[in-house]
Design an enzyme around this catalytic site. Structure first.
Site, mmCIF file in Angstrom:
data_model
loop_
_atom_site.group_PDB
_atom_site.id
_atom_site.type_symbol
_atom_site.label_atom_id
_atom_site.label_comp_id
_atom_site.label_asym_id
_atom_site.label_seq_id
_atom_site.Cartn_x
_atom_site.Cartn_y
_atom_site.Cartn_z
ATOM 1 N N GLU A 116 11.959 59.996 0.372
ATOM 2 C CA GLU A 116 10.704 60.876 0.027
ATOM 3 C C GLU A 116 10.922 62.538 0.225
ATOM 4 O OE1 GLU A 116 8.373 61.125 -1.253
ATOM 5 O OE2 GLU A 116 6.510 60.603 -0.559
ATOM 6 N N ASP A 117 10.124 63.238 -0.728
ATOM 7 C CA ASP A 117 10.407 64.463 -0.681
ATOM 8 C C ASP A 117 9.534 65.263 0.562
ATOM 9 O OD1 ASP A 117 7.740 64.051 -1.301
ATOM 10 O OD2 ASP A 117 7.482 65.222 -3.191
ATOM 11 N N ASP B 287 3.631 64.809 5.013
ATOM 12 C CA ASP B 287 2.536 65.316 5.570
ATOM 13 C C ASP B 287 1.702 64.775 6.576
ATOM 14 O OD1 ASP B 287 1.215 68.019 5.102
ATOM 15 O OD2 ASP B 287 0.094 67.009 3.607
ATOM 16 N N PHE C 103 2.410 75.419 2.171
ATOM 17 C CA PHE C 103 2.275 74.767 1.049
ATOM 18 C C PHE C 103 3.955 74.849 0.199
ATOM 19 C CE2 PHE C 103 1.809 72.959 -3.132
ATOM 20 C CZ PHE C 103 0.997 71.560 -2.862
ATOM 21 N N ARG D 18 8.611 72.128 -10.045
ATOM 22 C CA ARG D 18 9.431 71.025 -9.614
ATOM 23 C C ARG D 18 11.060 71.352 -9.796
ATOM 24 N NH1 ARG D 18 6.630 66.465 -8.523
ATOM 25 N NH2 ARG D 18 4.712 65.853 -9.831
HETATM 26 P P1 IMP Z 1 0.796 62.562 3.057
HETATM 27 O O1 IMP Z 1 0.110 61.219 2.850
HETATM 28 O O2 IMP Z 1 -0.450 63.357 3.588
HETATM 29 O O3 IMP Z 1 1.930 62.413 3.779
HETATM 30 O O4 IMP Z 1 0.916 63.021 1.480
HETATM 31 C C1 IMP Z 1 2.694 63.237 1.278
HETATM 32 C C2 IMP Z 1 2.498 63.839 -0.352
HETATM 33 O O5 IMP Z 1 1.629 64.871 -0.432
HETATM 34 C C3 IMP Z 1 3.758 64.031 -0.820
HETATM 35 O O6 IMP Z 1 4.586 63.092 -1.034
HETATM 36 C C4 IMP Z 1 3.621 65.162 -1.736
HETATM 37 O O7 IMP Z 1 3.497 64.624 -2.836
HETATM 38 C C5 IMP Z 1 2.254 65.800 -1.208
HETATM 39 N N1 IMP Z 1 2.438 67.022 -0.332
HETATM 40 C C6 IMP Z 1 2.435 67.101 0.895
HETATM 41 N N2 IMP Z 1 2.528 68.266 0.969
HETATM 42 C C7 IMP Z 1 2.942 69.107 -0.064
HETATM 43 C C8 IMP Z 1 3.414 70.337 -0.168
HETATM 44 O O8 IMP Z 1 3.543 71.395 0.937
HETATM 45 N N3 IMP Z 1 3.994 70.687 -1.298
HETATM 46 C C9 IMP Z 1 3.810 69.752 -2.515
HETATM 47 N N4 IMP Z 1 3.525 68.562 -2.144
HETATM 48 C C10 IMP Z 1 3.001 68.268 -0.745
HETATM 49 MG MG MG Z 2 5.134 62.723 -3.235
#
Ligand code: IMP
Ligand code: MG
Length: 179
Positions: free
Chosen positions: A103-104, A107, A156, A169
């Site tokens: 995963e990238d 959050d 962010f 990206r």
């Molecule tokens: P989570 O379900 O809140 O953990 O969401 C994770 C997803 O939110 C990641 O896979 C990203 O696509 C997006 N995301 C969360 N934080 C960032 C950020 O700082 N930059 C870009 N995308 C983010």
């Molecule tokens: Mg993502």
């Protein structure tokens, strides 16, 4: 373009290209050590954010690896647990195989918690999670992360796969946006 015809500058770096490259190589070494005895590691990326990271990671992995992707989408708010749906499913069978989910960024953790639960139903032999970035201060649901590239503050971030409205990206580094 701005009003005077200038292109907006790229965001400042939080992690440079060199820092990312070095860390990806370290992660690949660590993962290869842990999976030294495995026949083939299925590296599974979540589209689209993880693509850049996954491609660099598998190229640095000195063990046999298969690559696959899937894509999720969320109904309404992505922060509502259990509302993640599969937009494009995994092509490979995961049954009995060693799977590394790539995963990238983690959050709140809602996406990953749901995805991990869905993948466990496919009965892999093992399932581990590797993320390039972790924002621990934002966590709302506990997610077991086995490999973390960088733990970052609550900002962010964009670049190296991460987007803001499909922009940035392509940047070879991880930058941050101010607001
Ligand atoms: P989570 O379900 O809140 O953990 O969401 C994770 C997803 O939110 C990641 O896979 C990203 O696509 C997006 N995301 C969360 N934080 C960032 C950020 O700082 N930059 C870009 N995308 C983010
Ligand atoms: Mg993502």
């Amino acid at each position: 373009m701005t009003s005077d015809g200038e292109r907006a500058p790229f965001p400042p770096a939080l992690l440079t290209e060199e820092q990312v490259r070095t860390r990806v190589a370290e992660l690949a070494e660590e993962i290869a050590r842990d999976f030294a005895d495995c026949d083939e590691l299925v590296c599974l990326g979540i589209l689209k954010g993880s693509v850049f990271f996954l491609v660099d990671l598998v190229r640095a992995l000195p063990i046999p690896a298969a690559v696959d992707f899937f894509q999720t989408a969320s109904y309404g708010s992505s922060t509502t647990p259990g509302e993640v749906l599969i937009k494009k499913d995994v092509d490979l069978s995961l049954r009995g195989r060693d799977v590394l989910l790539v995963e990238d960024i983690v959050d709140t953790g809602h996406t990953l918690a749901t995805v991990l639960a869905m993948l466990r139903l496919r009965r892999p032999r093992s399932l581990k999670l590797c993320t390039l970035l972790d924002k621990p201060d934002r966590r709302e649901v506990e997610v077991p992360i086995d490999y973390i590239g960088f733990s970052i503050e609550n900002r962010f971030v964009v670049g190296y796969g991460l987007d803001y409205d499909e922009k940035y990206r392509h940047l070879p580094y991880v930058g941050y946006l101010d607001d």
